[in-house]
Design a protein around this motif. Sequence first.
Motif, PDB file in Angstrom:
ATOM      1  N   ASN A 187       0.462  -1.434   0.371  1.00  0.00           N
ATOM      2  CA  ASN A 187      -0.135  -0.056  -0.005  1.00  0.00           C
ATOM      3  C   ASN A 187       0.747   1.009  -0.311  1.00  0.00           C
ATOM      4  N   ILE A 188       0.937   1.908  -1.537  1.00  0.00           N
ATOM      5  CA  ILE A 188       2.035   3.045  -1.331  1.00  0.00           C
ATOM      6  C   ILE A 188       1.783   3.843  -1.672  1.00  0.00           C
ATOM      7  N   ILE A 189       1.630   5.061  -0.524  1.00  0.00           N
ATOM      8  CA  ILE A 189       1.273   6.700  -1.499  1.00  0.00           C
ATOM      9  C   ILE A 189       2.506   7.451  -2.210  1.00  0.00           C
ATOM     10  N   THR A 190       2.094   8.378  -2.933  1.00  0.00           N
ATOM     11  CA  THR A 190       3.237   8.693  -3.380  1.00  0.00           C
ATOM     12  C   THR A 190       2.726  10.566  -3.540  1.00  0.00           C
ATOM     13  N   ALA A 191       4.194  10.756  -3.974  1.00  0.00           N
ATOM     14  CA  ALA A 191       3.742  12.352  -4.145  1.00  0.00           C
ATOM     15  C   ALA A 191       4.712  12.975  -5.467  1.00  0.00           C
ATOM     16  N   GLY A 192       5.757  13.992  -4.746  1.00  0.00           N
ATOM     17  CA  GLY A 192       6.903  14.086  -6.029  1.00  0.00           C
ATOM     18  C   GLY A 192       6.051  14.238  -7.831  1.00  0.00           C
ATOM     19  N   LEU A 206       6.095  11.759   4.864  1.00  0.00           N
ATOM     20  CA  LEU A 206       6.283  12.843   3.129  1.00  0.00           C
ATOM     21  C   LEU A 206       6.311  13.834   3.216  1.00  0.00           C
ATOM     22  N   SER A 207       5.246  14.016   4.725  1.00  0.00           N
ATOM     23  CA  SER A 207       5.647  15.865   4.922  1.00  0.00           C
ATOM     24  C   SER A 207       6.821  15.903   5.135  1.00  0.00           C
ATOM     25  N   LEU A 208       7.875  14.981   5.304  1.00  0.00           N
ATOM     26  CA  LEU A 208       8.980  15.684   5.708  1.00  0.00           C
ATOM     27  C   LEU A 208       9.926  16.241   4.896  1.00  0.00           C
ATOM     28  N   ALA A 209       9.295  15.664   3.120  1.00  0.00           N
ATOM     29  CA  ALA A 209      10.085  16.037   2.022  1.00  0.00           C
ATOM     30  C   ALA A 209       9.827  17.070   1.806  1.00  0.00           C
ATOM     31  N   ALA A 226      10.589  11.433  -7.070  1.00  0.00           N
ATOM     32  CA  ALA A 226       9.087  10.889  -6.851  1.00  0.00           C
ATOM     33  C   ALA A 226       9.555  10.559  -5.364  1.00  0.00           C
ATOM     34  N   LEU A 227       8.496   9.905  -4.469  1.00  0.00           N
ATOM     35  CA  LEU A 227       8.656  10.104  -3.180  1.00  0.00           C
ATOM     36  C   LEU A 227       7.444   8.798  -3.202  1.00  0.00           C
ATOM     37  N   LEU A 228       7.633   7.921  -2.300  1.00  0.00           N
ATOM     38  CA  LEU A 228       8.221   6.998  -2.489  1.00  0.00           C
ATOM     39  C   LEU A 228       6.752   6.262  -0.411  1.00  0.00           C
ATOM     40  N   ALA A 229       5.926   6.119  -0.185  1.00  0.00           N
ATOM     41  CA  ALA A 229       5.849   5.497   1.582  1.00  0.00           C
ATOM     42  C   ALA A 229       5.233   4.504   1.522  1.00  0.00           C
TER      43      ALA A 229
END
Length: 205
Positions: A5-10, A34-37, A46-49
């Motif tokens: 279950n991957i939450i993405t951002a960027g 992710l908010s640390l980014a 690409a950010l993946l958590a």
Amino acid sequence: MHKKNIITAGKKTTEAAKALIMIHGRGGSAEDILSLANYLNVKDYALLAPQAAGNTWYPYSFLMPPAQNEPWLSSALSVLKELVEDVVADGIQPENIYFLGFSQGACLTLEFITRHATKYGGAVAFTGGLIGDKIYPENYTGNFGGSPVFIGTSNPDPHVPVDRVKASEQVLKEMGADITVNIYNNMGHTISQDEINLANQLVFK
């Protein structure tokens, strides 16, 4: 067990040159980490958590015998392995894949990269060490090829003893990591601005 279950951002992995995998701590969430980014030099990544089932990667302290944290620990490590494989399949090679974790997520970060050592973009462990009642060198293979790794921790920390951080540093150094460890007196179980600055200087440069 954990599901992927991957939450993405960027940026999307198919469009970015670099990817950062961010691993939350016990009781935390993918969105939290992710908010640390926002504080890191990762705006083009690409950010993946990944999100842990029940907000925890494994039930007991990372200092317990690994068998006591099974099958959760193996499940967590396999989620990360699949995630890295997916990122590579999207065209980002390991030398452009970065890792970051806090607390339980920092332990998982260090355990994963050391079990699969190769030339990575780099890794940041905010308060963590290799997992187990002792160090199990037989679990660790590969060579980091000079990958930058930063570990920051408090002395004392309620969950992560400094001696385990130092033992972990030695293992990674012997496996070719360009590792920096900073130990902060009485920092508490948190992430400091100095650690963020060092992560940016040493890893996300």
